[in-house]
Design a protein around this motif. Sequence first.
Motif, PDB file in Angstrom:
ATOM      1  N   ALA A 359     116.372  92.273 -27.839  1.00  0.00           N
ATOM      2  CA  ALA A 359     116.560  90.945 -27.252  1.00  0.00           C
ATOM      3  C   ALA A 359     117.876  90.924 -26.501  1.00  0.00           C
ATOM      4  O   ALA A 359     118.720  91.814 -26.629  1.00  0.00           O
ATOM      5  CB  ALA A 359     116.543  89.874 -28.339  1.00  0.00           C
ATOM      6  N   GLY A 392     118.306  81.657 -30.099  1.00  0.00           N
ATOM      7  CA  GLY A 392     117.473  81.921 -31.270  1.00  0.00           C
ATOM      8  C   GLY A 392     118.325  82.176 -32.502  1.00  0.00           C
ATOM      9  O   GLY A 392     119.188  81.374 -32.854  1.00  0.00           O
ATOM     10  N   VAL A 402     117.067  83.377 -26.100  1.00  0.00           N
ATOM     11  CA  VAL A 402     115.607  83.401 -26.011  1.00  0.00           C
ATOM     12  C   VAL A 402     115.139  83.210 -24.580  1.00  0.00           C
ATOM     13  O   VAL A 402     114.220  83.889 -24.103  1.00  0.00           O
ATOM     14  CB  VAL A 402     115.006  82.324 -26.941  1.00  0.00           C
ATOM     15  N   ASN A 457     112.338  82.326 -36.697  1.00  0.00           N
ATOM     16  CA  ASN A 457     113.005  82.691 -35.458  1.00  0.00           C
ATOM     17  C   ASN A 457     112.269  83.849 -34.838  1.00  0.00           C
ATOM     18  O   ASN A 457     111.911  84.776 -35.527  1.00  0.00           O
ATOM     19  CB  ASN A 457     114.452  83.105 -35.736  1.00  0.00           C
TER      20      ASN A 457
END
Length: 457
Positions: A359, A392, A402, A457
Amino acid sequence: MPISFGFRPRDGDAAESCERSLVGACLVGQLRCGLAVVALTTGLAGCSQSGSSAGVSESDIVETTVPKVEVIRAADHLWPLTARIQGSLVGDEQAQIGARVAGRVESVTVDLGSRVATGDILAVLDQNEFALKVRLAQARVAQTRAALGLSEGQTRDDLAVDQVPSVRQEKALLDEAKALYDRSVTLAARNAITPEEFRRFEAQYQVARARHAAAINQVEELLAQYEGALADFDLARQEQADSIVRAPFDGIVAERFVAPGIYLAEGRPVVTLVRVDPLRYRAGVPERLAMNVALGQEVRIFLEGRDTPLIAQVTRISPSLDVLSRSLTIEADLPNPEGAYRAGLFAEAEIVIDPQARAVVLPAQAVSDFAGVEKVWMVQDGQAVGRPIQTGRREGHLVEIVSGLQVGDLVLAKAREGRGGPVQAVIAPAESSAPAVAAEPPARPPVQPRSAGVIIN
């Protein structure tokens, strides 16, 4: 134009009032002219000094006015996908231990918090009645053994029915009656005895056979009684053993229900016993992530008052979802050899669903949060622009982005220094621009607003 001072002059003072107005107007005019001359003189002096300085270009003036800011580049990092859940620690086994027989409580050997091992005595009922029952059952066994002719130490397998005294007696009488009957048959064929005498010998033989069969049946009946007496004896001894309530497993007494002297009915609980090693962490996983949960996945359990998580694994998964909460119940075993953790504790946890997920991650100081709106200051073409984002999971000083940013975007390293307009970007040091996700389990996450139920999450 005359200046009015806020009052109307009287008719007798008209001349004096007009004179005063003219004087005031002249003073104000002179003051304004003096200020204008001073401003003009100052401006000319500044221009003369600027003209006499070394040549400074317009670009140099712009550079000194544009602020320098540290920026970091949004990059892709290892960020395992987790599901945050809420649950409780429960005992591996929990049971209300009761008495299998009724009786008066003689003593209770444990209390709240007592640690017991398998087989330890919890309570004892009055033994007098149970001892009498054992003695009575033992006497019945001895009685039937004597009737069968069994000596001490012999069992039913050692018994031959035709060797029982009563059967042997009837067998002897039967043999004698048969011998007389056989002889009477021979004599009757020779007409040596009368028909009445023959029928008498025949009847004696039939009676002997019936008595012999009855003796065998009586022995079978005694054998059945012997088995019943043995069963009664075993039952009496079992009741005597059950009058001492023992712990069926290792655990801790969570509740005590009885005291010495009370009459305990059959099945009434004596104590509640809980096995606390291991403990079970039980929680629900939302329906949308239920298909991603599997046995053996890592579970990070966060307890109140403990900074670091406890590491466990998913050991049990319910075969069906709860209809009301639409969640899947999972359990993870948590070793507790010292008994440091208590059953019933509330705990949050994270299930590591995908340990290789990635991420966009930024330091928390690069994100501003005001009135519920999260944003970063993005730098494009020398201009700082506020960009709304959605965050997030947070771990330590890092936060997951996110949406709202892409890999490679430049943002201010410190959001509190952000403002719109031209900026001169300076790449921040490596430790700020490339945050690393720690290999060790993270510390307890900060408390975040929650709706109800399970947070994912």
